[in-house]
Design an enzyme around this catalytic site. Structure first.
Site, PDB file in Angstrom:
ATOM      1  CD  GLU A   1      -8.482   2.456   6.997  1.00 57.47           C
ATOM      2  OE1 GLU A   1      -8.429   1.525   7.818  1.00 57.47           O
ATOM      3  OE2 GLU A   1      -7.850   3.515   7.155  1.00 57.47           O
TER       4      GLU A   1
ATOM      5  CG  HIS B   1      -6.057  -0.916   8.707  1.00 57.98           C
ATOM      6  ND1 HIS B   1      -5.832   0.437   8.657  1.00 57.98           N
ATOM      7  CD2 HIS B   1      -4.870  -1.463   9.081  1.00 57.98           C
ATOM      8  CE1 HIS B   1      -4.582   0.683   8.971  1.00 57.98           C
ATOM      9  NE2 HIS B   1      -3.977  -0.447   9.235  1.00 57.98           N
TER      10      HIS B   1
ATOM     11  CG  ASN C   1      -8.709   0.650  11.650  1.00 54.47           C
ATOM     12  OD1 ASN C   1      -7.849  -0.183  11.382  1.00 54.47           O
ATOM     13  ND2 ASN C   1      -9.040   1.620  10.813  1.00 54.47           N
TER      14      ASN C   1
ATOM     15  CG  ASP D   1      -0.247  -0.286   2.539  1.00 56.15           C
ATOM     16  OD1 ASP D   1       1.000  -0.216   2.599  1.00 56.15           O
ATOM     17  OD2 ASP D   1      -0.937  -0.589   3.517  1.00 56.15           O
TER      18      ASP D   1
END
Ligand code: GLP
Length: 238
Positions: A142, A137, A135, A66
């Site tokens: 996401e 991810h 979170n 990414d």
């Protein structure tokens, strides 16, 4: 399958053994390893093995997971800058062995398509190793990202923008990223999700025991028995 190792060191050694096995079995393997703090010791072990001639990446292809939008390897704090410094340069990877998003491209959908196509031409991933965000991810997929997507541009969760500051020396607004998709990971011939430290224990508990839902991308680990979840005792909540 869940594997729990005593501590960060033994976890890193165990993941390094898996990486080495993939590369030994298939010297031209297509691999992807994550950024973040979790794999740093793994990288040291691999660099050390490379230096003493125990592992040979010279025919491998490395795909970057990414990138923050509008950044490239010249930007300190970019994923490319970080992985070049920690892994690819010490391992002697050549530019032609590396596939990475151009996150400064004026045609981001075209850039996603280019990377998807390259991965397809190479026959998919032999090994993907992932860390997990606070979170839930995976890479920059996401919460809310469909399980069946390939590369895409992602709007960053506020938590990702905040946690991501650790890569930068000064406050940097992070609003979007470009990332491989969850479907790439599910299609990999070997997928390892690794986590270390007690801060990740609630994240991994939800990933392993919570509902399998696109609201929590890490719950993807429950979708296939073949996926290896490798934790140290702290991340396993022990
Ligand atoms: N995009 C990266 C992820 O690929 C990484 O897995 C995650 C966890 O990082 P850490 O290992 O530092 O907790 O952070 C970032 O958001």
């Amino acid at each position: 399958m869940l594997l729990i190792h005593k501590n960060h060191e033994t976890l890193s050694q165990a993941v390094a053994e898996r990486v080495a096995k993939v590369v030994q079995d298939k010297p031209d393997a297509v691999i992807c390893l994550p950024s973040g703090n979790t794999p740093l010791r793994l990288f040291e072990i691999l660099v050390n093995q490379h230096e003493i001639g125990e592992i040979d990446f010279s025919r491998c292809t490395f795909v970057l997971l990414d990138e923050w939008l509008d950044m490239d390897g010249q930007d300190e704090g970019s994923c490319r800058y970080w992985i070049d410094k920690e892994l690819l340069n010490p391992l002697g990877f050549q530019p032609e062995q590396i596939i990475a998003f151009d996150a400064k491209s004026g045609d981001l959908p075209g850039e996603c398509e280019r990377v998807n196509q390259k991965i397809k031409e190479l026959g998919g991933f032999d090994l993907v190793v992932l860390g997990v965000g606070m979170n839930g991810h995976l890479a920059l997929n996401e919460p809310g990202t469909p399980f069946d997507c390939y590369a895409h541009v992602s709007a960053l969760d506020p938590m990702t923008a905040e946690v991501g500051q650790k890569y930068f020396t000064k406050q940097t607004p992070l609003t979007e990223g470009i990332t491989l998709g969850l479907r790439h990971f599910l299609e990999a011939r070997e997928l390892i999700v690794m986590a270390s430290g007690e801060a990740k224990a609630p994240v991994m508990k939800r990933a392993l025991e919570g509902e399998v839902s696109e609201d929590f991308p890490a719950s993807l680990v429950q979708k296939d028995e073949k996926i290896l979840v490798m934790l140290d005792e702290a991340a396993a909540g022990n």
